[in-house]
Design a protein around this motif. Structure first.
Motif, PDB file in Angstrom:
ATOM      1  N   TYR A 115      37.200-100.784 -37.491  1.00 58.78           N
ATOM      2  CA  TYR A 115      37.638-100.654 -36.094  1.00 58.78           C
ATOM      3  C   TYR A 115      38.237-101.959 -35.573  1.00 58.78           C
ATOM      4  O   TYR A 115      39.217-101.953 -34.817  1.00 58.78           O
ATOM      5  N   PHE A 116      37.672-103.059 -35.992  1.00 57.32           N
ATOM      6  CA  PHE A 116      38.183-104.382 -35.601  1.00 57.32           C
ATOM      7  C   PHE A 116      39.688-104.466 -35.914  1.00 57.32           C
ATOM      8  O   PHE A 116      40.488-104.858 -35.078  1.00 57.32           O
ATOM      9  N   GLU A 117      40.052-104.040 -37.114  1.00 56.14           N
ATOM     10  CA  GLU A 117      41.469-104.084 -37.527  1.00 56.14           C
ATOM     11  C   GLU A 117      42.311-103.129 -36.686  1.00 56.14           C
ATOM     12  O   GLU A 117      43.411-103.467 -36.255  1.00 56.14           O
ATOM     13  N   THR A 118      41.776-101.913 -36.473  1.00 55.25           N
ATOM     14  CA  THR A 118      42.524-100.924 -35.688  1.00 55.25           C
ATOM     15  C   THR A 118      42.801-101.481 -34.299  1.00 55.25           C
ATOM     16  O   THR A 118      43.905-101.375 -33.769  1.00 55.25           O
ATOM     17  N   PHE A 119      41.787-102.090 -33.709  1.00 55.11           N
ATOM     18  CA  PHE A 119      41.916-102.596 -32.332  1.00 55.11           C
ATOM     19  C   PHE A 119      42.907-103.756 -32.251  1.00 55.11           C
ATOM     20  O   PHE A 119      43.806-103.748 -31.416  1.00 55.11           O
ATOM     21  N   VAL A 120      42.749-104.742 -33.120  1.00 52.78           N
ATOM     22  CA  VAL A 120      43.648-105.912 -32.995  1.00 52.78           C
ATOM     23  C   VAL A 120      45.099-105.539 -33.320  1.00 52.78           C
ATOM     24  O   VAL A 120      46.028-106.176 -32.838  1.00 52.78           O
ATOM     25  N   ASN A 121      45.263-104.459 -34.096  1.00 49.49           N
ATOM     26  CA  ASN A 121      46.624-104.013 -34.398  1.00 49.49           C
ATOM     27  C   ASN A 121      47.165-103.039 -33.349  1.00 49.49           C
ATOM     28  O   ASN A 121      48.253-102.480 -33.517  1.00 49.49           O
ATOM     29  N   GLY A 122      46.398-102.819 -32.301  1.00 41.98           N
ATOM     30  CA  GLY A 122      46.868-101.959 -31.199  1.00 41.98           C
ATOM     31  C   GLY A 122      46.991-100.494 -31.579  1.00 41.98           C
ATOM     32  O   GLY A 122      47.743 -99.746 -30.956  1.00 41.98           O
ATOM     33  N   LYS A 123      46.232-100.081 -32.614  1.00 44.41           N
ATOM     34  CA  LYS A 123      46.374 -98.704 -33.087  1.00 44.41           C
ATOM     35  C   LYS A 123      45.336 -97.769 -32.474  1.00 44.41           C
ATOM     36  O   LYS A 123      45.045 -96.695 -32.997  1.00 44.41           O
ATOM     37  N   VAL A 124      44.736 -98.190 -31.375  1.00 44.74           N
ATOM     38  CA  VAL A 124      43.765 -97.339 -30.676  1.00 44.74           C
ATOM     39  C   VAL A 124      44.508 -96.507 -29.627  1.00 44.74           C
ATOM     40  O   VAL A 124      45.646 -96.811 -29.270  1.00 44.74           O
ATOM     41  N   ALA A 125      43.827 -95.460 -29.149  1.00 42.96           N
ATOM     42  CA  ALA A 125      44.448 -94.586 -28.160  1.00 42.96           C
ATOM     43  C   ALA A 125      44.841 -95.385 -26.919  1.00 42.96           C
ATOM     44  O   ALA A 125      44.071 -96.209 -26.436  1.00 42.96           O
ATOM     45  N   TRP A 126      46.019 -95.130 -26.422  1.00 41.69           N
ATOM     46  CA  TRP A 126      46.635 -95.791 -25.258  1.00 41.69           C
ATOM     47  C   TRP A 126      47.090 -97.214 -25.566  1.00 41.69           C
ATOM     48  O   TRP A 126      47.439 -97.964 -24.675  1.00 41.69           O
ATOM     49  N   GLY A 127      47.095 -97.573 -26.838  1.00 40.21           N
ATOM     50  CA  GLY A 127      47.804 -98.772 -27.251  1.00 40.21           C
ATOM     51  C   GLY A 127      47.049-100.088 -27.217  1.00 40.21           C
ATOM     52  O   GLY A 127      45.829-100.135 -27.094  1.00 40.21           O
ATOM     53  N   SER A 128      47.830-101.144 -27.300  1.00 45.78           N
ATOM     54  CA  SER A 128      47.297-102.485 -27.510  1.00 45.78           C
ATOM     55  C   SER A 128      46.722-103.098 -26.229  1.00 45.78           C
ATOM     56  O   SER A 128      47.385-103.110 -25.185  1.00 45.78           O
ATOM     57  N   TRP A 129      45.525-103.633 -26.333  1.00 42.80           N
ATOM     58  CA  TRP A 129      44.923-104.366 -25.209  1.00 42.80           C
ATOM     59  C   TRP A 129      45.846-105.508 -24.782  1.00 42.80           C
ATOM     60  O   TRP A 129      46.078-105.747 -23.600  1.00 42.80           O
ATOM     61  N   PHE A 130      46.398-106.196 -25.767  1.00 41.41           N
ATOM     62  CA  PHE A 130      47.222-107.381 -25.488  1.00 41.41           C
ATOM     63  C   PHE A 130      48.463-106.998 -24.667  1.00 41.41           C
ATOM     64  O   PHE A 130      48.789-107.656 -23.685  1.00 41.41           O
ATOM     65  N   ASP A 131      49.122-105.917 -25.066  1.00 44.92           N
ATOM     66  CA  ASP A 131      50.333-105.491 -24.351  1.00 44.92           C
ATOM     67  C   ASP A 131      49.987-105.056 -22.930  1.00 44.92           C
ATOM     68  O   ASP A 131      50.711-105.362 -21.984  1.00 44.92           O
ATOM     69  N   HIS A 132      48.889-104.335 -22.798  1.00 42.79           N
ATOM     70  CA  HIS A 132      48.486-103.852 -21.469  1.00 42.79           C
ATOM     71  C   HIS A 132      48.217-105.031 -20.526  1.00 42.79           C
ATOM     72  O   HIS A 132      48.759-105.117 -19.429  1.00 42.79           O
ATOM     73  N   VAL A 133      47.382-105.939 -20.987  1.00 43.26           N
ATOM     74  CA  VAL A 133      46.953-107.036 -20.120  1.00 43.26           C
ATOM     75  C   VAL A 133      48.122-107.972 -19.811  1.00 43.26           C
ATOM     76  O   VAL A 133      48.350-108.341 -18.664  1.00 43.26           O
ATOM     77  N   ARG A 134      48.887-108.327 -20.814  1.00 45.09           N
ATOM     78  CA  ARG A 134      50.053-109.207 -20.592  1.00 45.09           C
ATOM     79  C   ARG A 134      51.050-108.555 -19.655  1.00 45.09           C
ATOM     80  O   ARG A 134      51.585-109.182 -18.750  1.00 45.09           O
ATOM     81  N   GLY A 135      51.283-107.259 -19.905  1.00 42.73           N
ATOM     82  CA  GLY A 135      52.279-106.533 -19.120  1.00 42.73           C
ATOM     83  C   GLY A 135      51.941-106.546 -17.640  1.00 42.73           C
ATOM     84  O   GLY A 135      52.771-106.892 -16.796  1.00 42.73           O
ATOM     85  N   TRP A 136      50.710-106.202 -17.310  1.00 36.99           N
ATOM     86  CA  TRP A 136      50.314-106.143 -15.898  1.00 36.99           C
ATOM     87  C   TRP A 136      50.176-107.535 -15.288  1.00 36.99           C
ATOM     88  O   TRP A 136      50.485-107.736 -14.124  1.00 36.99           O
ATOM     89  N   TRP A 137      49.739-108.494 -16.080  1.00 36.50           N
ATOM     90  CA  TRP A 137      49.597-109.864 -15.568  1.00 36.50           C
ATOM     91  C   TRP A 137      50.976-110.383 -15.144  1.00 36.50           C
ATOM     92  O   TRP A 137      51.133-110.983 -14.078  1.00 36.50           O
ATOM     93  N   ASP A 138      52.001-110.125 -15.975  1.00 35.49           N
ATOM     94  CA  ASP A 138      53.358-110.590 -15.665  1.00 35.49           C
ATOM     95  C   ASP A 138      53.918-109.884 -14.429  1.00 35.49           C
ATOM     96  O   ASP A 138      54.814-110.393 -13.768  1.00 35.49           O
ATOM     97  N   MET A 139      53.395-108.719 -14.150  1.00 30.89           N
ATOM     98  CA  MET A 139      53.918-107.875 -13.069  1.00 30.89           C
ATOM     99  C   MET A 139      53.242-108.174 -11.736  1.00 30.89           C
ATOM    100  O   MET A 139      53.697-107.722 -10.695  1.00 30.89           O
ATOM    101  N   ARG A 140      52.143-108.922 -11.758  1.00 30.60           N
ATOM    102  CA  ARG A 140      51.251-108.949 -10.601  1.00 30.60           C
ATOM    103  C   ARG A 140      51.865-109.499  -9.319  1.00 30.60           C
ATOM    104  O   ARG A 140      51.476-109.097  -8.235  1.00 30.60           O
ATOM    105  N   ASP A 141      52.822-110.411  -9.461  1.00 32.95           N
ATOM    106  CA  ASP A 141      53.403-110.994  -8.249  1.00 32.95           C
ATOM    107  C   ASP A 141      54.657-110.260  -7.791  1.00 32.95           C
ATOM    108  O   ASP A 141      55.153-110.494  -6.706  1.00 32.95           O
TER     109      ASP A 141
END
Ligand code: A3P
Length: 252
Positions: A115-141
């Protein structure tokens, strides 16, 4: 398992049932006063939903008891100014792992190592944690976005609930705020059948495998990550989060 394999849409793995409703999701149009909760899975979605509802209902818990949380806050992907909430990736991974063990509509997570590999590779349902967090952080202002951290709500629930209240344009009395803090505590919510998923059929969510309101803590990752996994994770994190100013405060 009831779940069909995940299907990728624009590079994001999604449950097949979500993809079945894709046109509805794609064509969703928010109204000006809609409040969207945009959490990454297992980052406290249910918690913030209950907080928002309690604020909306001026702290009247009887009004929040009209139905289960999934009906009070419909998921866009299942039916029809954003408020993302972020939880540190390591605790999120642990929480998600247990969620996938008990949620029979999602793929079997396999072993923790797998699961560790699946998660860090963003292969979990609804995608990568990294993309989600970065995406919204960049959008916040750029938009009317209130960015909240799970760890902050845990550390100082009153202060964070106050932020949500102000964002919602509400002005509740101190005593009402205190009541909301108390009603949305982990202990209260764990006992509340309208939020703890005890009404979901066992064939979908098997709470004997893992409860939905599992631990509700910061730092549970230390019970799962090996030293080697932690080092590897830190390296991946540095790479994927390069250039972002986001900071997760893990020390309570
Ligand atoms: P754990 O599995 O670490 O316990 P989501 O609602 O996005 O699926 O997130 C679920 C996670 O949020 C679970 O984490 C759950 O226990 C935690 N959670 C839910 N309500 C909470 C509360 N009132 N206080 C702290 N954590 C809460």
């Amino acid at each position: 398992r009831l779940g069909r394999p995940l299907v990728e849409v624009a590079g994001v793995p999604l449950p097949a049932s979500t993809v079945d409703n894709w046109s509805q999701i794609h064509n969703f149009e928010a109204k000006p006063d809609d409040l969207l909760i945009c959490t990454y899975p297992k980052s406290g979605t249910t918690w913030i939903q209950e907080i928002v509802d309690m604020i909306e209902q001026d702290g009247d818990e009887m009004k929040c008891q009209r139905s289960i949380i999934q009906l009070r806050h419909p998921f866009i992907e299942w039916a029809q100014p954003p408020q993302p909430s972020a939880r540190n990736a390591k605790d999120c991974m642990v929480s998600y792992y247990h969620f996938q063990r008990m949620n029979k509509k999602l793929p079997d997570p396999g072993t923790w190592e797998e699961y560790f590999e699946t998660f860090v590779n963003g292969k979990v349902a609804w995608g990568s944690w990294f993309d989600h967090v970065r995406g919204w952080w960049d959008m916040r202002d750029r938009y009317q976005v209130l960015f909240l951290f799970y760890e902050d709500i845990k550390r100082d629930p009153k202060q964070e609930i106050q932020k949500v209240m102000q964002f919602m344009g509400k002005n509740l009395e101190e005593a009402v705020l205190d009541k909301i803090v108390q009603q949305t505590s982990f202990e209260k919510m764990k006992e509340n059948p309208l939020v703890n998923r005890s009404t979901v059929p066992k064939s979908h969510m098997d709470l004997t495998v893992s409860s939905f309101m599992r631990k509700g803590t910061v730092g549970d990752w230390k019970n799962y990550f090996t030293v080697a996994q932690n080092e590897r994770f830190e390296e991946i994190y540095r790479e994927k989060m390069k250039g972002t100013s986001i900071c997760f405060c893990l020390e309570l």
